[in-house]
Design a protein around this motif. Structure first.
Motif, PDB file in Angstrom:
ATOM      1  N   ALA A 143       0.826  -1.214   0.000  1.00 55.33           N
ATOM      2  CA  ALA A 143       0.000   0.000   0.000  1.00 55.33           C
ATOM      3  C   ALA A 143       0.856   1.258   0.000  1.00 55.33           C
ATOM      4  CB  ALA A 143      -0.928  -0.022   1.219  1.00 55.33           C
ATOM      5  N   ARG A 157       1.144   4.372  -3.055  1.00 56.14           N
ATOM      6  CA  ARG A 157       0.944   5.801  -2.809  1.00 56.14           C
ATOM      7  C   ARG A 157       1.947   6.662  -3.565  1.00 56.14           C
ATOM      8  NH1 ARG A 157      -2.130   6.963   1.940  1.00 56.14           N
ATOM      9  NH2 ARG A 157      -1.102   8.997   2.051  1.00 56.14           N
ATOM     10  N   ALA A 198      -4.463   4.661  -0.485  1.00 58.30           N
ATOM     11  CA  ALA A 198      -3.352   4.784  -1.431  1.00 58.30           C
ATOM     12  C   ALA A 198      -3.855   5.074  -2.837  1.00 58.30           C
ATOM     13  CB  ALA A 198      -2.515   3.499  -1.405  1.00 58.30           C
TER      14      ALA A 198
END
Length: 397
Positions: free
Chosen positions: A322, A326, A355
């Motif tokens: 995750a 991002r 994200a």
């Protein structure tokens, strides 16, 4: 999912809709199959002879060919795709199959005397050490071969080495499947030296293959685009992480059921995040969270898990995935991220949503299905907080 290892010609709806299916037990025994260009024979039965003149693609699956069965087949010299599967083709059967094709002189690759065969599948034929020599002799007849499928044959390391020797005479080979062939690191390293031009490799379900051999394969085969090592023992990822950072053409990799611990998987994710070519990543059936790793304990009980039991920190591979999503520069061409049965929970789902909200990826297919812990959170999202009283165990699908 177009980025996985290419499958044989008969895999897909087009084959099922266009092929002519013959069951020998129900046939009148007519050896000719008319104007069919795609033929599938499930059982020889009453067929004394199968005349395949004009057929381009033919599949014999569980047809009962055995050792002398290929002698019942005629007219294969012009086929482009051939599958002889689910039969016990030992050395005698492979030699009989090879005798159906003309033997062109070794030398010019463009010699018209060479058979035009481009795809060959010998899956599930119990080809073991006694038939390895016959397999090598058979492969040398087809210098134009582009795809070779040998899954579910107990070749072992000796058989793999003979196949590697035959690969020297297959300059056009692009796809090689050696899944469930009882291979070890020595066989994979020999393959890396012999098949440097191969583009798609399937080594899944070979539990004796480790990350060290997979790293050698990535280093030697610079043209490798698709790699499936699901079911291999990739617990030691030091060499593999270094090799993945230098894989110039890798587009798809499957690491399912590889026994990856959360810290090791996090390192692999961070290495693959920098790949400019990666499009498909499969990490299914690995315990990617600390809680999922604890599930392997025989004293583990699902009904005693609380949301606070799963830490969201650097030891969690899903948190690493995750965090990478991002960053706009990470996974620039990723199209599919498969995370089935990895121990994901509701906090991880929120991390991925956050994200993707920060860095939208409209072309990304994120698969978090088959995560029982995530399902448990969904089923009991509105439940009362746990008390000291004894409760019935929750319902888990």
């Amino acid at each position: 999912r177009p980025w996985l290892v290419p499958q044989p010609f008969y895999a897909g709806e087009e084959w099922a809709a266009s092929r002519r299916l013959i069951s020998g037990a129900e046939s009148s025994g007519d050896p000719s199959f008319g104007n069919a260009t795609r033929l599938e024979v499930r059982e020889m039965g009453n067929l004394r002879e199968a005349l395949c003149e004009g057929v381009e693609y033919v599949r014999f699956c569980g047809a009962g060919l055995g050792d002398d069965g290929p002698s019942k087949v005629a007219g294969l010299a012009g086929v482009v795709g051939l599958a002889l599967e689910s039969d016990s083709l030992c050395a005698t059967g492979l030699d009989a199959a090879a005798s159906l094709f003309p033997r062109a002189p070794v030398g010019d690759f463009d010699d018209p005397a060479h058979p035009p065969l481009l795809e060959l599948s010998l899956r599930r034929n119990a080809i073991d050490g006694s038939a390895n020599g016959a397999l090598a002799r058979c492969l040398r007849l087809f210098p134009r071969l582009r795809s070779l499928y040998l899954a579910s044959n107990p070749l072992g390391d000796d058989g793999a080495r003979l196949v590697c020797d035959a690969l020297a005479g297959l300059p056009a080979l692009e796809t090689l499947e050696l899944a469930d062939c009882d291979l070890s690191d020595d066989a994979v390293e020999a393959l890396a030296r012999a098949a440097k031009r191969v583009r798609h490799v399937d080594l899944s379900r070979n539990p004796r293959v480790t990350g060290r051999a997979v790293a050698v394969l990535l280093q030697k085969c610079r043209a490798l685009e698709t790699l499936d090592v699901s079911g291999c023992a990739l617990d030691d990822v030091d060499a593999l992480v270094a090799a993945l950072r230098r894989a110039p053409s890798l587009e798809a990799i499957a690491l399912a059921r590889a026994g990856l611990a959360p810290p090791a998987a996090a390192r692999l994710i961070n290495a693959l995040a920098k790949s400019p070519t990666l499009r498909h990543l499969d990490l299914s059936d690995n315990p990617l969270t600390p809680l999922a790793a604890r599930q392997r304990d025989k004293h583990f009980f699902l009904d005693k898990i609380l949301p606070a039991d799963d830490r969201l920190d650097s030891t969690c591979a899903l948190c690493a995935a995750a965090a990478a999503l991002r960053k706009p520069a990470a996974f620039p061409n990723l199209r599919a991220l498969i995370l089935n049965d990895v121990g994901a929970r509701k906090p991880h789902d929120r991390l991925f949503r956050a994200a993707l909200a920060k860095t939208p990826r409209p072309d990304l297919y994120l698969d978090l299905r088959a995560n029982p812990l995530l399902l448990r959170d969904d089923l009991h999202a509105d439940a009362a907080p746990p008390s000291s009283k004894r409760r019935d165990p929750p319902l888990v699908d």
